[in-house]
Every structure is written in structure tokens, then in C-alpha cells.
Write a protein that holds these residues in place. Structure first.
Motif: not given
Ligand SMILES: Nc1nc2c(c(=O)[nH]1)N[C@H]1C(S)=C(S)[C@@H](COP(=O)(O)OP(=O)(O)OC[C@H]3O[C@@H](n4cnc5c(=O)[nH]c(N)nc54)[C@H](O)[C@@H]3O)O[C@H]1N2
Ligand SMILES: Nc1nc2c(c(=O)[nH]1)N[C@H]1C(S)=C(S)[C@@H](COP(=O)(O)OP(=O)(O)OC[C@H]3O[C@@H](n4cnc5c(=O)[nH]c(N)nc54)[C@H](O)[C@@H]3O)O[C@H]1N2
Ligand SMILES: [Mo]
Length: 640
Positions: A547-552, A571-572, A578-580
Motif C-alpha cells: 500500500r505504500g505510505e499514506s496519510i490516514e 501534509v505540512s 510531504v505529499v502523500a
């Protein structure tokens, strides 16, 4: 999906060196590489630090700390224990005089109540969790204290979903309720503890209703846990990073230990405290002295007798003060007082909090040597990279787990290419720097350690084999020690009891990185089952399941921000961005987000985290950053 494929990783097979800082790494012979390292380290005496490897064996960690102390003349040696386990060791030492978890896995199966506090053991400690499940099958009740409703919590009778960083209010309210309900164990308190009156005054303001306001957990649930813990015949209190990875991690640990002192749930079979260790040998690394304040076998560096014992065994004079811990070594890089680092099996460029700052600090070094099994982000900026055999399955030795059990590990496969055992590399280098160390094999290293550490003395390789591992303390070749520690606290004869365990008078102190209008979301970071730490060992696989990284986010927040699963967002935090892609998880609730550290070469989560750390243990507040998320302009979303 991010659209960015996983970086592929291949094992390091040859030494690599850089001819100058602006040249790329190139393949080199062992002789060329080690000559360079010997020169680089030779120049660095007085400004040197070593990071040792909690993935590798006890024997390797023993030799690594000996290298720092004897060859380089410094106590600046540390490992990833700083990132997770150090607050537990510090808190337990302050209470009981030694930093190990007090119980055994067997007791988890035999207990009546399990509290998993800030621990997602089903994913992060799946072997331990098998014992938990057996305990539950045997009739134990379980409570989970975690801001997220984790899959661990699915097995619990009660889940207390507290706000991040409110563990001390929760613990103090439980303590107050136990006292108020007349459930404190006054026989134990009087016999074995000190500071109870001060503790009672400290927790007095933490009424259930105040705790409900601060923690967000209903008063009735806090009361239920307090009564269950105090009334249980036997109870195990287990914790991990939800407790330790805070700027006040050691205080958090003390607040939990207080509950065991209040109820006498320590020093008896089935009752105890279990801080679950992180990397497979983080306990052993510290036991072997790969920490700045302890010599092998838990001997204090400040103890002149201990320095004399080790100094004469090693034919050296041990520095009479503590070295720098990992966090302090990074600060010293910034100040310019630490000029060279020998990094064995750690990937700090990815795993340290506030990673932009970390990488800047690493770049400021005059000399960096990385000894690893993969070309990590940290290795990419090294002057010399040395390929090691993996501590797991490619070398002989022992490791020590969370229940203090020392077990044999064996070489089952041949290391790739020219990769060499970490111990051989260290001994070769020691030779080049004027120290003739000869160990026939890992057992010879172990026997040297056994001759110097009474608590390991009884553990010959033969006995370790016969018993399928032994727990320390094991001073005696002819005897098995009890599986739990601190039984002496219960002795009726005061002379046998020894030192009393003090209550920890710790105060609530909220996370450093405050949420506000600009950064309204609380980000906590942690683990998934299928990946490992910075991803050096687990990141490089391609699978439809990856699934790789994500912002949950929770469903309500996803709706609030108008984002959907798979959509990339920015996301800052106050440190970086970062971009997720978004992932939606009902384990979360409004205002709380979750990311891992596992896919750092694709999404560097630690650009976001805050470097604030515990002043006692040096552990960073990985569990509490403030962030915001923003939708990306449509054009940015389409990626190749
Ligand atoms: N599969 C897998 N297993 C691993 C690892 C891995 O990378 N992958 N890494 C190993 C290592 S090095 C370690 S140290 C261990 C870590 O093991 P764990 O500590 O169990 O793992 P984490 O997911 O980091 O954090 C545990 C929980 O803390 C909760 N938490 C966050 N903030 C708070 C808080 O303020 N209070 C409370 N009470 N809880 C909070 C999180 O929601 C999370 O569920 O795992 C080890 N095992
Ligand atoms: N955001 C965020 N960041 C975190 C955490 C978090 O919860 N959130 N958790 C923190 C924690 S608990 C930890 S422990 C750290 C982990 O931080 P690190 O220890 O830096 O991360 P790992 O990826 O485990 O790195 C271990 C390295 O050892 C190498 N290795 C494995 N076996 C051997 C061997 O036998 N010999 C040698 N020489 N090398 C070997 C691997 O290839 C890998 O590069 O991350 C911390 N960072
Ligand atoms: Mo860890």
C-alpha cells in the motif's frame, strides 16, 4: 497509490568509498576501504561517536562498544534504544534500580488481567501477542489504552481511546480512584515503596471528571480500568511507544509504574511490568554496554570499581564520565564537537525526527562510515560504506528479547559477495588502529562477556541450547533463576528487601507541538504489520498488496477536507512538507491522523515530526506533531 514505484534495494556486496566529497561512491577493496576508515577514525579521537546495531547480536554489540571505549577512548556509543526503549529503562531503573522488564511471556499466559498501554502488539509484537491470546483463552481480561482503535484493541474487553499525550492524567486518575475506593495494597506500599503520601497528594486533583475532560475518555471507563487492575489477583501492565515516544517519555513510564506500586502488581509470578522492546536485540545491545552510561552487565560508567574491572580486562583506562547519547551526538554534530561517526546498522537520515535537520547535521561531519547490509539513505552520504553479513541468519551469536531471554541465533546462509561479519570488520579495524583482538568465534566473545558480567555468567552456549534460551539474571551455572524480577520487594525481613521503590512524582505536560488554526490536526506515527522501521529491510518489494505510505484520516475528517482515498494531498508541519495519498481508517477520530515511517524513501514522514525530546532519556516526540493537510492543484495529482 502514489504512482511512485518502490525503490529497489539490493544487498551491499562490496565496500564503497568516495574519493572526495563531490565524487560518487565507487567500489573498493576491503583493504582500501579499511585503510580509509582507519585514517578517518585515527584523526577523530576526542570527537568520535558510534551508533551500534540493535538488529545484530549481543556479541557484535559487545565488540562495538569495546571498540568505542578502547580503540577510540570514548563512551560516545549508543543505538536505537534512544528512539524507543530508553525511557522504559530509565523509568524502571529509577523505580527498581535496574532497567529490564520485570516478567516473562509465560506469565502473560497465566495472568488474570492484561493492560496494553500505547502498544499495538498485534502488529508490532506478533510473537508476544500469541502469548496474549493464550492468556485471553485462559480467561484473562484485556484493556487497551490507545488513541486509535487498533486491531489489538479488537481483542480487548475495554478500549480507552485517549487524546495523544494525556497518559499521565489517565494514570493519575486511575491511581486516585484506586486509593479512594480503598483498593490500594497498603501492605506492599508500606513494605516496599517510598513517597506514597506525596503521590496521594499529587493525584488528588485528578478526579475522574477532570481526567475525562483532559483525556477524552468517559469517567466510567477510567473507573472500570482502575477497579479491574486493582482487584485482579495477578495483572500485567505492558507498554511501548505510545508511552515512550514523547518529550516526557520517562515521566509517562513512571506514571504507569506508580500503578504497580499502588497495587503490588510487581515482583510476583503473573504480576509485572512489560515494556516491549523494539528491534530484536535492543535489550541485548544495552545489556552489552552499547549505551553511553553503562558498561557491559549494567555496570555504571561512574562506578570507579566497574571502570577498574573493565579497564584491566581490556588493558585500557575507561573514560570516567558518561558519553553522549544518540540525541546528544546529533546536537554535538551541529556544534562541531563531534566530527566523525561510525554508524553500524542504523538509518538515522530516515529514522530521526525532523529529518531535514538530521541530514544537515550528518553532512556537517568530517567523516562518516556506514556499515550496513543495504545502501540506506544514511549510507548514500557516507565517505566509506562497509558491507556486513546480516545478524539474522548469516552470523552466529545470541540476542536478548523483551523478557530478558538470551537465545542463540545461527548462520544458515552465506553472506552475499564480500560481505563480512560485523565482528570481523571491527576486529580488523581495531588491528589497524593498534589493538590486537583475536576471537576464534562468537562464543569466544560471549565467554569474555560472561567472565565480566555476573548476571550472564550462568549462560554458556551449551546451556542456552539445552534450555532454548535463558533469562537474565543467570549468575549460576547450576541453577535456574525465577522468571520474574524484584521478588525481594515482598520479603517480610526488611534486611532482605533492600532499597524501596519510590513513587514517581510526575506532572502532566502536554505535547510540545501545539495544534492551532494553522496546524489543526494531531499527527501520530507508528507501525504496520507488513513493514519494518525506516524500510531499509522491508521497503523494496513490489506486490499488489503493497500500500505504500499514506496519510490516514477518519471518515469525518476526509469528508471535512473534501478528500478521498488515493487522492494525494500536501501534509505540512512547522518543520516541512510531504505529499502523500489519503487513506481512510475508522480506527481514527476527528482531529487525529496517522502515518508510518516505513516508506521513507518515497514519503519522508520524519520531515514532519518534531525533534523535541525527553531530557532524561533523549527519546523524541515521534507520537505528537501538529500538521495541516491541503488539496493539491489538479495538475500536480497526475503523476507518471
Ligand atoms: N511489523 C513491525 N513490527 C515492529 C516494528 C516495525 O517497524 N514493524 N518495529 C519494532 C520497533 S523498533 C518498535 S520500537 C516496536 C514499537 O511497537 P509499538 O509501540 O506497539 O508500535 P507503534 O505503532 O509505533 O505505536 C504503538 C501505539 O501507540 C499509540 N499512541 C500514539 N500516541 C499515543 C499516546 O499519546 N498515548 C498512548 N497511550 N498511545 C499512543 C499509537 O496509536 C500506536 O497504536 O515495534 C517493533 N515491531
Ligand atoms: N516517525 C517515526 N519515526 C521513528 C519511529 C516512529 O514511531 N515514528 N520509531 C523510532 C524507533 S522506535 C526506532 S527503533 C527507529 C529505527 O531506526 P533505525 O534503526 O535507524 O531504522 P531501521 O530501518 O531499523 O535500520 C536498521 C538498519 O540496520 C541494518 N541492519 C540489519 N541487520 C544488520 C546487521 O546484522 N549488521 C549491520 N551492520 N546492519 C544491519 C538495516 O539494513 C537497516 O539499515 O526509528 C525511529 N523513528
Ligand atoms: Mo524501536
Amino acid at each position: 497509490m502514489t504512482g511512485r514505484g518502490p525503490k529497489t534495494y539490493a544487498r551491499l556486496t562490496h565496500p564503497l568509498i568516495r574519493d572526495s566529497r563531490d565524487q560518487p561512491l565507487r567500489q573498493a577493496t576491503w583493504d582500501e576501504a579499511l585503510t580509509r576508515v582507519a585514517e578517518g577514525l585515527g584523526r577523530a579521537r576526542g570527537a568520535f561517536g558510534m551508533f551500534s546495531c540493535a538488529r545484530a547480536t549481543n556479541e557484535m554489540n559487545y565488540v562495538a562498544q569495546k571498540f568505542a571505549r578502547v580503540v577510540m577512548g570514548t563512551n560516545n556509543v549508543d543505538s536505537c534504544n534512544r528512539a524507543c526503549h530508553a525511557p522504559s529503562a530509565a523509568g524502571l531503573s529509577a523505580a527498581f534500580g535496574s532497567g529490564g522488564g520485570t516478567s516473562s511471556y509465560e506469565e502473560v499466559e497465566q495472568t488474570d488481567l492484561l493492560v496494553l498501554w500505547g502498544s499495538n502488539a498485534r502488529l508490532a509484537h506478533p510473537v508476544f501477542f500469541q502469548h496474549v491470546l493464550k492468556g485471553i483463552r485462559n480467561g484473562a481480561r484485556m484493556y487497551v489504552v490507545d488513541p486509535r482503535r487498533t486491531s489489538t484493541a479488537e481483542w480487548a474487553e475495554g478500549w480507552l481511546g485517549l487524546n495523544v499525550g494525556t497518559d499521565i492524567p489517565m494514570a493519575h486518575a486511575i491511581g486516585r480512584e484506586i486509593i479512594r475506593a480503598g483498593l490500594a495494597n497498603h501492605t506492599f506500599i508500606e513494605r516496599a515503596t517510598s513517597g506514597f503520601d506525596e503521590y496521594r497528594r499529587l493525584v488528588e486533583p485528578w478526579t475522574l471528571s477532570l481526567a475525562e475532560k483532559v483525556t477524552g475518555v468517559p469517567a466510567s471507563a477510567i473507573r472500570e480500568l482502575a477497579h479491574a487492575y486493582a482487584r485482579a489477583e495477578r495483572a500485567q501492565l505492558c507498554w511501548t511507544l505510545g508511552i515512550t515516544e514523547h518529550h516526557n517519555g520517562t515521566d509517562n513510564v513512571r506514571a504507569l509504574i506508580n500503578l504497580s506500586l499502588l497495587t503490588g502488581h510487581v515482583g510476583r509470578y503473573g504480576s509485572g511490568l512489560q515494556p516491549l522492546c523494539g528491534q530484536n536485540n535492543v535489550q541485548g545491545g544495552a545489556d552489552m554496554g552499547a549505551v553511553p552510561n553503562r558498561l557491559p552487565g549494567f555496570r555504571d560508567v561512574l562506578d570507579p570499581q566497574a571502570r577498574l574491572t573493565f579497564g584491566s580486562a581490556w588493558d585500557t583506562v575507561i573514560e570516567p564520565h558518561y558519553g553522549l547519547n544518540l540525541t546528544e551526538m546529533f546536537e554535538a554534530m551541529e556544534e562541531g564537537t563531534l566530527r566523525a561517526v561510525y554508524c553500524i546498522g542504523e538509518n538515522p537520515a530516515r529514522s530521526e525526527a525532523d529529518s531535514e535537520r538530521t541530514r544537515r547535521r550528518l553532512r556537517a561531519l568530517d567523516f562518516l562510515v556506514v556499515q550496513d547490509i543495504f545502501l540506506t539513505k544514511t549510507a548514500e552520504s557516507a565517505d566509506v560504506v562497509l558491507p556486513a553479513a546480516a545478524g539474522w541468519a548469516e552470523t552466529e551469536g545470541t540476542t536478548t528479547n523483551s523478557e530478558r531471554r538470551v537465545q542463540r541465533v545461527r548462520a544458515a546462509v552465506t553472506p552475499p559477495g564480500e560481505a563480512r561479519d560485523d565482528i570481523d570488520i571491527l576486529c580488523d579495524l581495531a588491528g589497524r588502529l593498534g589493538h590486537d583482538w583475536k576471537y576464534a568465534d562468537a562464543e569466544a566473545v560471549w565467554n569474555e562477556l560472561r567472565s565480566l558480567s555476573p548476571d550472564h555468567h550462568g549462560m554458556t552456549y551449551e546451556r542456552l541450547e539445552a534450555h532454548q534460551g535463558l533469562q537474565w539474571p543467570s549468575p549460576d551455572i547450576d541453577r535456574l533463576e525465577p522468571t520474574y524480577l524484584h521478588g525481594r520487594l515482598w520479603a517480610s525481613d526488611p534486611a532482605e528487601r533492600g532499597r524501596r521503590a519510590p513513587f514517581g512524582l510526575v506532572q502532566h505536560d502536554p505535547p510540545v507541538d501545539l495544534t492551532d488554526e494553522e496546524y489543526p490536526i494531531r499527527l501520530t506515527t507508528g507501525r504496520r504489520l507488513d513493514s519494518y522501521n525506516s524500510g531499509a529491510q522491508s521497503g523494496g518489494y513490489a506486490s499488489p498488496l503493497r500500500r505504500g505510505e499514506s496519510i490516514e484520516l477518519c471518515p469525518e475528517d476526509a469528508e471535512h477536507y473534501g478528500v478521498v482515498v488515493g487522492e494525494e494531498v500536501q501534509v505540512s508541519s512547522r518543520r516541512g512538507s510531504v505529499v502523500a495519498p489519503v487513506w481512510v481508517d475508522t480506527a481514527l477520530r476527528p482531529g487525529l491522523a496517522f502515518m508510518t515511517l516505513h516508506f521513507a524513501d518515497e514519503v519522508d514522514t520524519n520531515r514532519l515530526t518534531i525533534g523535541a525530546s525527553c531530557p532524561i532519556a533523549g527519546t523524541a516526540e515521534f507520537k505528537a506533531s501538529a500538521i495541516r493537510i491541503e488539496k493539491l492543484p489538479v495538475a500536480t495529482v497526475v503523476r507518471g
